[in-house]
Enzyme design. Structure first.
Site, mmCIF file in Angstrom:
data_model
loop_
_atom_site.group_PDB
_atom_site.id
_atom_site.type_symbol
_atom_site.label_atom_id
_atom_site.label_comp_id
_atom_site.label_asym_id
_atom_site.label_seq_id
_atom_site.Cartn_x
_atom_site.Cartn_y
_atom_site.Cartn_z
ATOM 1 N N TRP A 81 16.141 20.435 43.742
ATOM 2 C CA TRP A 81 16.042 19.113 44.375
ATOM 3 C C TRP A 81 15.895 18.087 43.243
ATOM 4 C CZ3 TRP A 81 11.055 16.504 46.165
ATOM 5 C CH2 TRP A 81 11.323 15.425 47.010
ATOM 6 N N ASP A 118 7.475 25.199 46.330
ATOM 7 C CA ASP A 118 7.774 24.027 47.143
ATOM 8 C C ASP A 118 8.362 24.556 48.450
ATOM 9 O OD1 ASP A 118 8.611 21.705 48.297
ATOM 10 O OD2 ASP A 118 9.812 21.006 46.611
ATOM 11 N N ALA A 165 9.532 23.271 51.964
ATOM 12 C CA ALA A 165 9.811 22.058 52.746
ATOM 13 C C ALA A 165 10.595 22.361 54.024
ATOM 14 C CB ALA A 165 10.590 21.061 51.880
ATOM 15 N N LYS A 215 10.394 18.160 57.920
ATOM 16 C CA LYS A 215 11.549 18.755 58.591
ATOM 17 C C LYS A 215 11.134 19.575 59.813
ATOM 18 C CE LYS A 215 13.176 17.020 55.001
ATOM 19 N NZ LYS A 215 13.445 17.391 53.663
HETATM 20 C C1 LIG Z 1 12.853 20.920 48.152
HETATM 21 C C2 LIG Z 1 12.177 19.730 48.727
HETATM 22 N N1 LIG Z 1 10.902 19.496 48.424
HETATM 23 C C3 LIG Z 1 10.248 18.453 48.926
HETATM 24 C C4 LIG Z 1 10.849 17.561 49.772
HETATM 25 C C5 LIG Z 1 10.023 16.407 50.242
HETATM 26 O O1 LIG Z 1 10.066 16.096 51.549
HETATM 27 P P1 LIG Z 1 9.192 14.929 52.167
HETATM 28 O O2 LIG Z 1 8.550 14.151 51.054
HETATM 29 O O3 LIG Z 1 10.140 14.108 52.945
HETATM 30 O O4 LIG Z 1 8.162 15.611 53.006
HETATM 31 C C6 LIG Z 1 12.186 17.752 50.110
HETATM 32 C C7 LIG Z 1 12.892 16.792 50.975
HETATM 33 O O5 LIG Z 1 14.046 16.547 50.903
HETATM 34 C C8 LIG Z 1 12.861 18.875 49.585
HETATM 35 O O6 LIG Z 1 14.129 19.119 49.889
#
Ligand SMILES: Cc1ncc(COP(=O)(O)O)c(C=O)c1O
Length: 394
Positions: free
Chosen positions: A127, A208, A210, A243
């Site tokens: 990401w 991580d 998500a 999500k």
């Molecule tokens: C791998 C990953 N980590 C963290 C996030 C963070 O998501 P959010 O800050 O919207 O909860 C995302 C969102 O796209 C993600 O794809």
């Protein structure tokens, strides 16, 4: 003062969102931005979220501050969701954060506080915000091979070879499930080998997570994270509710730190509180409260799980439809990987030039690295995308 500022690099996903909005073509297809969309192209508020918000509106008597790391009931509910019974509670420090991004950011800050020499190993690709935040904080990011551009699966041998470069105290960032952007994931056996390698090197995993519930199921998607947390002396876990609860804009996340013992847990917890205080004082509460209400209420939880499962199955069906359509049109099995990938994304594995051809000729938008959001499709647009991919000669 402001004249000293320099223009910041444009976020590729944000730039693409802007281009999509401005495109006047009817039938344009948005596979770019990482949000779930149903067959009508809507990112709906989940039924259980609506019900919990309604109840909250009726029952909430105060909006006074809660606590520096949020409501402990939220941490408890999320720890059960993510870790189950894998780790004893007295070893876990936790802090509510603004979304998963907030958790990632606080985790990196904590790494820097604890060990300014630590490098963070990130998958290639990962990401993009991981790399941006590390750069902003002045933490060295080292990439390890992850994606095999031939098979479009994990380059596990390459990954292991690159992790051999770890030094004690380095951190390895891993995606708990549904790897973003590739959609390619480690098997549990491979996770165990990575754990063994990290333990041998004295490196610390950071997970991580998500997309729990978007891949193979709510419990299945947590298995790797649980295995890691129960097999290493210390680890960090950044969890997002954006999500799987569909509460993207409510900014609901949690940072967990699994410590070696209860004393280190207390020290870690103290530092997490301090980091929250320094950065924003109190984390957002609304989304966290809604999540807590859902997870702690049998009926709401059951309804949430059912809706999440339907979303997962819908994305899986779209994957299978796309892989099948591409098999038929290409008369080959070279796109079967789309059916094997899990989560919202698949990396098509083509060049930015080809992605531009798809945009120019067919009004199909994906991230320049060729990440497709499968949830941006529906049963009617799958054949259009498949034909566009074949026509472009991908
Ligand atoms: C791998 C990953 N980590 C963290 C996030 C963070 O998501 P959010 O800050 O919207 O909860 C995302 C969102 O796209 C993600 O794809």
């Amino acid at each position: 003062m402001f004249s000293n500022l320099t223009k910041q690099p444009t976020d590729k996903i944000m730039a693409m969102m802007g281009k999509f909005k401005a495109d006047p073509r009817v039938g344009k297809i948005d596979l770019g931005v990482g949000v779930y969309k149903n067959a009508e192209g809507i990112t709906p508020v989940m039924r259980a979220v609506k019900a919990a918000e309604h109840k909250l509106w009726e029952e909430q008597q105060s909006k006074a501050y809660v606590g520096l790391v949020g409501d402990p009931a939220y941490a408890d509910a999320m720890i059960s969701l993510v870790l189950g019974e894998a780790v004893s509670r007295d070893k876990i420090a936790a802090a509510a954060t603004p979304g998963g991004t907030g958790a990632v950011r606080q985790a990196f800050e904590m790494i820097k506080m604890a060990n300014p020499e630590a490098r963070v190993f990130v998958s290639d690709p990962t990401w993009p915000n991981h790399i941006s935040i590390l750069g902003y904080l002045g933490i060295e990011a080292v990439s390890y091979r992850y994606f095999n551009s031939e098979t479009r699966g994990v380059d596990f041998a390459g990954m292991q070879e690159d992790l051999e470069g770890l030094k004690p105290g380095d951190v390895v960032l891993l995606h708990g499930c549904c790897h973003n952007p590739t959609g390619a994931n480690l098997t549990l056996d491979q996770w165990q080998l990575v754990i063994d390698q990290l333990n041998a090197k004295g490196a610390i995993p950071m997970i991580d997570i998500a997309y729990q519930g978007f891949g193979d199921g709510l419990e299945e998607d947590a298995q790797a994270t649980r295995l890691v947390a129960s097999s290493v002396p210390e680890c960090l876990i950044a969890a997002s509710c954006s999500k799987n609860f569909g509460i993207y804009r409510e900014r609901t996340g949690l940072l967990l730190a699994v410590a070696q013992d209860a004393d280190l847990q207390a020290l870690t917890q103290d530092n997490l509180s301090s980091l929250n205080r320094l950065n924003y004082s109190f984390p957002p509460d609304h989304g966290a409260r809604v999540v807590t209400m859902i997870l702690n209420d049998d009926a709401l939880r059951a309804d949430w799980k059912a809706e999440l499962e339907a979303v997962r199955l819908e994305m899986l069906a779209l994957r299978e439809q796309l892989a099948g359509e591409l098999k038929r049109l290409s008369n080959s099995d070279r796109f079967d990987f789309i059916g094997r990938h899990r989560g919202m994304f698949s990396l098509l594995g083509t060049t930015p030039d080809m992605v531009e051809v798809l945009r120019a000729n067919n009004a199909v938008y994906m991230v320049p690295d060729s990440r497709m959001n499968i949830a941006g499709l529906d049963t009617a647009t799958v054949p259009i995308l498949a034909k566009a991919i074949i026509d472009a000669g991908i």
